[in-house]
Design a protein around this motif. Sequence first.
Motif, short mmCIF file in Angstrom:
data_model
loop_
_atom_site.label_atom_id
_atom_site.label_comp_id
_atom_site.label_asym_id
_atom_site.label_seq_id
_atom_site.Cartn_x
_atom_site.Cartn_y
_atom_site.Cartn_z
N PHE A 1 2.87 -8.11 -17.27
CA PHE A 1 3.29 -7.87 -15.88
C PHE A 1 3.59 -6.53 -16.00
CE2 PHE A 1 6.12 -7.74 -12.30
CZ PHE A 1 5.41 -8.36 -11.47
N PRO A 2 2.80 -5.89 -14.70
CA PRO A 2 3.22 -4.36 -14.57
C PRO A 2 4.47 -3.89 -14.11
CG PRO A 2 2.17 -5.66 -12.34
CD PRO A 2 2.12 -6.45 -13.65
N LYS A 3 4.93 -3.06 -14.77
CA LYS A 3 6.52 -2.55 -14.90
C LYS A 3 6.95 -2.04 -13.53
CE LYS A 3 6.49 -1.82 -19.80
NZ LYS A 3 6.85 -0.73 -21.09
N LYS A 4 8.14 -2.02 -13.34
CA LYS A 4 8.58 -1.36 -12.28
C LYS A 4 8.80 0.09 -12.53
CE LYS A 4 12.34 -1.80 -9.01
NZ LYS A 4 13.81 -2.60 -8.59
N ARG A 5 8.31 0.91 -11.45
CA ARG A 5 8.44 2.40 -11.46
C ARG A 5 9.76 2.97 -10.62
NH1 ARG A 5 3.04 4.54 -12.92
NH2 ARG A 5 3.78 6.31 -11.63
N ILE A 6 10.24 3.95 -11.29
CA ILE A 6 11.17 4.75 -10.47
C ILE A 6 10.59 5.53 -9.23
CG2 ILE A 6 13.40 6.18 -10.48
CD1 ILE A 6 13.74 5.09 -13.40
N ARG A 7 9.47 6.20 -9.87
CA ARG A 7 8.88 7.04 -8.89
C ARG A 7 7.33 6.82 -8.69
NH1 ARG A 7 9.37 12.96 -11.57
NH2 ARG A 7 8.42 13.37 -9.49
N LYS A 8 6.85 7.31 -7.53
CA LYS A 8 5.40 7.19 -7.39
C LYS A 8 5.21 5.73 -7.07
CE LYS A 8 3.97 11.57 -9.74
NZ LYS A 8 3.13 11.84 -10.71
N ASN A 9 6.07 4.90 -6.37
CA ASN A 9 5.45 3.65 -6.09
C ASN A 9 4.81 3.42 -4.90
OD1 ASN A 9 7.28 1.83 -7.78
ND2 ASN A 9 8.97 3.06 -7.14
N TYR A 10 4.55 4.51 -4.05
CA TYR A 10 3.96 4.37 -2.86
C TYR A 10 2.62 5.19 -2.92
CZ TYR A 10 8.37 2.33 -1.88
OH TYR A 10 9.57 1.67 -1.76
N THR A 11 2.02 5.92 -4.11
CA THR A 11 0.90 6.65 -4.27
C THR A 11 -0.28 5.59 -4.19
OG1 THR A 11 0.91 6.54 -6.55
CG2 THR A 11 2.08 8.33 -5.40
N ARG B 1 -1.71 -1.74 -9.26
CA ARG B 1 -1.03 -2.96 -9.11
C ARG B 1 -1.65 -3.88 -8.43
NH1 ARG B 1 5.34 -1.31 -7.57
NH2 ARG B 1 5.95 -0.55 -9.52
N SER B 2 -2.48 -3.66 -7.49
CA SER B 2 -3.27 -4.82 -6.91
C SER B 2 -4.29 -5.23 -7.84
CB SER B 2 -4.35 -4.17 -5.71
OG SER B 2 -3.45 -3.46 -4.69
N ARG B 3 -4.91 -4.55 -8.80
CA ARG B 3 -5.65 -5.23 -9.74
C ARG B 3 -4.86 -5.92 -10.66
NH1 ARG B 3 -8.05 -2.96 -6.12
NH2 ARG B 3 -7.93 -4.78 -5.69
N ALA B 4 -3.96 -5.47 -11.11
CA ALA B 4 -2.84 -6.17 -12.04
C ALA B 4 -2.60 -7.40 -11.61
CB ALA B 4 -1.70 -5.42 -12.59
N PHE B 5 -2.22 -7.60 -10.18
CA PHE B 5 -1.59 -8.77 -9.75
C PHE B 5 -2.95 -9.79 -9.57
CE2 PHE B 5 1.88 -6.35 -7.01
CZ PHE B 5 2.56 -6.53 -7.98
N GLU B 6 -4.17 -9.46 -9.22
CA GLU B 6 -5.11 -10.13 -9.36
C GLU B 6 -5.41 -11.03 -10.52
OE1 GLU B 6 -7.90 -7.86 -6.09
OE2 GLU B 6 -8.47 -8.01 -8.09
N GLN B 7 -5.35 -10.16 -11.66
CA GLN B 7 -5.57 -10.64 -13.13
C GLN B 7 -4.38 -11.56 -13.57
OE1 GLN B 7 -6.19 -7.17 -15.47
NE2 GLN B 7 -7.87 -6.58 -14.36
#
Length: 355
Positions: A178-188, A195-201
């Motif tokens: 599962f894609p890990k949570k990030r502290i910075r650059k979450n909205y780049t 994350r979009s590709r990771a959620f699809e898979q």
Amino acid sequence: MASKLLHRFRKKVDRHNVETVEDLPERSELYDDMDGLSARLSGTLSFGETDVAEKDWAQADGVDGDPEFVCSVESDELERTGNPLGELKQCNMLTKQLQESWKKPRVKFIEEKLTFEVTSANVIQDSSSKYVAYTIQVIRFGSLDEDKALIIRRYTDFAKLNETLHKNFREDMGKVVFPKKRIRKNYTHETIAKRSRAFEQYLQHIHSFSDIRRSKIFLEFFYLRDLTVGQRLLQGGMRENAMETLINALHLQQKLCSYDASHLLFTLTSISVCYQEQDQLEEAQAYCGRALQTIENQEYHPLLVPLLQANIRLSWKVAKDKRQSEARLQQVQETGVDILNQPSLKEHLIKYFLE
């Protein structure tokens, strides 16, 4: 065999080259006689081993394979020289086999496959929070799929789903990344795209496990919350918004092949009520009829009498046959059920269902 016939035909043509255009002026015009030619030559085409075809050709009607036996086209006639009967037996052995194979249906079954596609990702910011809303479309390939089914989820929704699945399906989820949570650059753009590709898979992978895709945890993530929202919208009288939410939930149930009859019953009944309140009676009756089919063998279901009464009333208004529902309602009454003091369909949905 074809080359031999062509060679003999050329010899025949050379033999008649003495005829000129002046001798036969009517032959100087070109005309289309393909339909007639096809009709006369039908059944003579065969595919197979050369020796078999030559043997059948030579033995037809007693023909002994005379080199002078040729088929030549003169004007619009098919002449047969060297055959006193003037008849040519068609080689139908292989032709019939071809016709039989052509008649067989050429149907290629395509395996149906469910896919999950992130169609958009929007950064949402309100007074208290900021997050990315991922819109995921559920698509079924291998069949006609015209019904849109969408869910909008954020990263925390996926994280909660992943945590709950790990607790209940440890063996299946052991190797799921599962894609890990990030502290910075979450909205780049780069992070959102990854994350979009990771959620699809991720969704594709967990859907491959039958126990997971049938679990309430999985269904809650996809459509159960929409049913709750639809019920609240009905309670508030916002039937148009409720119907939009419920129809999307119905499409999700159909694509996910949900086996929970109670969810399907509530969805169909709620959509019927929404259509009825908007005075779209034909649509209301259609969904009411579908809802009845889900409980046709349950004599004591709490929604049976309200559905039968609603279907009788709607069928009468849209001029459809209501005798079957009337007979069923009579049977229910004969079992001792009080059919006169029953809450309305909407009252059932608002007060008693999905509590």
